[in-house]
Design an enzyme around this catalytic site. Sequence first.
Site, PDB file in Angstrom:
ATOM      1  N   ALA A  10      -1.111   3.918   9.956  1.00 11.67           N
ATOM      2  CA  ALA A  10      -1.235   3.312   8.630  1.00 11.67           C
ATOM      3  C   ALA A  10      -0.194   2.218   8.468  1.00 11.67           C
ATOM      4  CB  ALA A  10      -1.061   4.378   7.550  1.00 11.67           C
ATOM      5  N   GLU A  11      -0.655   0.995   8.203  1.00  9.59           N
ATOM      6  CA  GLU A  11       0.247  -0.120   7.920  1.00  9.59           C
ATOM      7  C   GLU A  11       0.233  -0.362   6.418  1.00  9.59           C
ATOM      8  OE1 GLU A  11       0.794  -4.333  10.075  1.00  9.59           O
ATOM      9  OE2 GLU A  11      -0.741  -4.329   8.517  1.00  9.59           O
ATOM     10  N   ASP A  12       1.173   0.250   5.730  1.00  7.24           N
ATOM     11  CA  ASP A  12       1.225   0.175   4.270  1.00  7.24           C
ATOM     12  C   ASP A  12       2.639  -0.168   3.836  1.00  7.24           C
ATOM     13  OD1 ASP A  12       0.911   0.467   1.532  1.00  7.24           O
ATOM     14  OD2 ASP A  12       1.252   2.639   1.615  1.00  7.24           O
TER      15      ASP A  12
END
Length: 908
Positions: free
Chosen positions: A619-621
């Site tokens: 997850a790239e958050d």
Amino acid sequence: MPSSLLLSAHFLLPSKDRISPFFGQSPLRNPGSSSAGTLSPRQWKWKCSSSAQEQPPKQQQQQKKPPRRSPTNKSEPNADPVGFLSKKGISDRAFAQFLRERHKAYKDRKFELFSRFIDLKEASAGYEILGMHRHREHRVDYMEWAPGARYCALLGDFNDWSPTENSAREGHLGLDDFGYWFIILEDKLRDGEEPEEYYFQEYNYVDDYDKGDNGINVEELLKRINDEYWEPGEIWPLKSRLEMVAKLYEQMFGPNGPESEEELGEIPDAETRYKQWKETQKNDSANNLPNYEVIDDGRKFDMCSVISDPVTQEEFRAKKPPLAYWIEMRKGRKAWLKKYMPAISHGSRYRVYFNTPDGALERVPAWATYVLPDADGKKSYAVYWEPPPEDIYKWKNKRPKVPKSLRIYECHVGISGSEPKISSFKEFTSKVLPHVKNAGYNAIQLIGVIEHKDYSSVGYKVTNFFAVSSRFGTPEDFKCLVDEAHGLGILVFLDIVHSYASADELVGLALFDGSNDCFFHTGKRGHHKYWGTRMFKYGDVDVLHFLLSNLKWWVTEYQVDGFQFHSLSSMMYTHNGFATFTGEMEEYCNQYVDKDALIYLILANEMLHDLHPNIITIAEDATFYPGLCESTTQGGLGFDYWVNFSASEMWLWLLENVPDRDWSMNKIVSVLVSNQQSSHNMLLYAENHNQSISGGRSFAEILFNRPSEELIGSDDIVFRGSSLHKMIKLITFTISGCAYLNFMGNEFGHPYKVEFPMASNNYSFNFANRRWDLLTEKGVHSDLFNFDTDMMRLDENEQILSRSLSKVHHVNDSSMVISYMRGPLLFIFNFHPEISYETYRIGVEEAGEYQIIFNTDEISYGGRGELKSNQYLRRTSTKRSDGCRNSLEVALPSRSAQVYKLVRILRL
């Protein structure tokens, strides 16, 4: 007659007696149903289950249940939508209520999805029937979702780009209630050829040889089956199976049947009726049915006590399906090409044509697997990709096992060469993959692989989600790249962009069928506030079908090992993440949070991990949404890793704004270990592609403090830059997290920024490449590469990333020294730009001998080699320090770091 024999009798029927799977009653069935009449395009096998609408109510209820969970997850009845909050120490009531409401909406969405597609496996298999696929009955089937269109057709090279010729004939075009269009393109018989009479006289298009085609006449083959396979009386006409039922119906309800209860009379009991029926069978010489007896011993359910005739049972078990005879009726590709002319041949260009309320449109099919630009570059067209067997890529290597710690090498294929041009898959496979292996990385993460029209977008404005970018090569070239990586023990991840899509209407999905509410939201919500891209409508079942199928497509067709979900904040918030986040829980559950997007991410992770247990999702958050890597049954989103942006942002800010003598050690440590509770799922990097692409500068360019066109600076500048470069990477790599990422070229301090060709630089490729030639020269770049390679080897040997959390016990802003333990390893960093310490006391808990196993000041790494060999081994003293029972006195050269390992334990 056994059911297998009955089936073979049906296959041998003349083709005119069979019912078309599509056009018997309605033009098209539910596209999510496996009974849609088409084959799995890659696997030539029938799908036999019925659609949910055609099943009894009880079966419908069973199909709408959630699928079986994997053994690693709890079952759905035990799901706790707020389960991870106590684990994280979160006690926010509003957020807990939001999670409960989201879980309820998730169950409703899942019920809606399964009422259409049965389960997640079916909901993610749209690529098996949508798009263009070859059918076993000498035809090509095309299916597309376009609910806003009034008419659909195909046009291309195969019909001189006509929207009516051989693309929408009567009986070969269908539209269902959900907006799915279906078109059949029939292969053409060559002159002098006749259509096949029997169903099983098929042509195996994917075979490069004629299997069983030895010239046997069909009539001779049928006679041989009768003589060699069937026993006398065993062939029973198919219609006779209903003969008994028809007679009973005629007897009871026909014109001569009983018309009152008196005429009907008393119905005998079951045993009497059975004996009467058996008496009628004795003189029936044509009846060769097995003999069964029901033994009545006075107990209930006597019908379960069935004893079959042993002779009949043995004959049935010995009987095998007549596959050998059927194979005789199969012909291969060579015979197929002799008899038929393909409706659309491999490599043919085509587009889909729609008639809409606003006029005619031509679009690139949404499910196209290969797309090429037009000569003028303004339009694109799909390419029918069906290579002959000799050109189909044959996989050689199995997927590598998932390592305990991930060392990811982020790459862009187009800029991976040293020449000022777009590099290809083949060049990347032959030149870059061996470098990645030698550098010690065990995974690559590819950005920009999926088809995009705008090359300067780095591949993030995707236009065709099922196609590899044609500018790099063909689908077979990409399969070879993945296969070779697997052969080297390297996992392959894709940077997948499901958070937005290109707004291009001629090539992409925008206004695909002439309406504004097909794949994307309408109005302002359908447009990204700053990037000019379109935002998916995640609450629509058909959009979920498209996105879930896209994930599974890359895993099954190209055997990728995982995904990094790009820019989740763009999709999870209606403000696209462009808001100030203070860390308050209210920001994660207010009116700006897109609940539908969160539900999609849960479904995506459930589907990927249930169907492919070894898949990796990242997850790239940038907002660090709570529960990113928690189980979906416990209220999380289900990712395996989350990307921590803080470290990279901190290093960039320090390098650009603060002299290194003023760096705060406490600030550095607090940022690097601020999320220790989640470090077992955390992916860290010192710099990725963001720091050096389109206007930014790589750390090496900042540290070496020289213009881009120069490669040589003063020795002091080079030494300072090299020392800090190594220390920044080593502390980021080892202090926290269990995964590490490096962008291509940064392992040797690539001196240039990355700039894709665009109007502002006159479409120059000068900075859209990598300077691999720097590694062949003795100097700072080869020294940095040696350091990075040994750092990767250090993790391979000592399993640093897979160990428990580090224990930071020494942070001193005055001396600028940081020290921490991780497992048996002691890490010491001296960031002071001038002062070297001859004897510096560092506390350790375990008494014994500690030896240096890694030193950034090694001459082979571009250091000065101030530590001598007799200084590499240190023994503890009982003097307490840093709250530890023992301590070491070590030598610390300025701007250097050492890794000590406990090699001998002293017991008192």
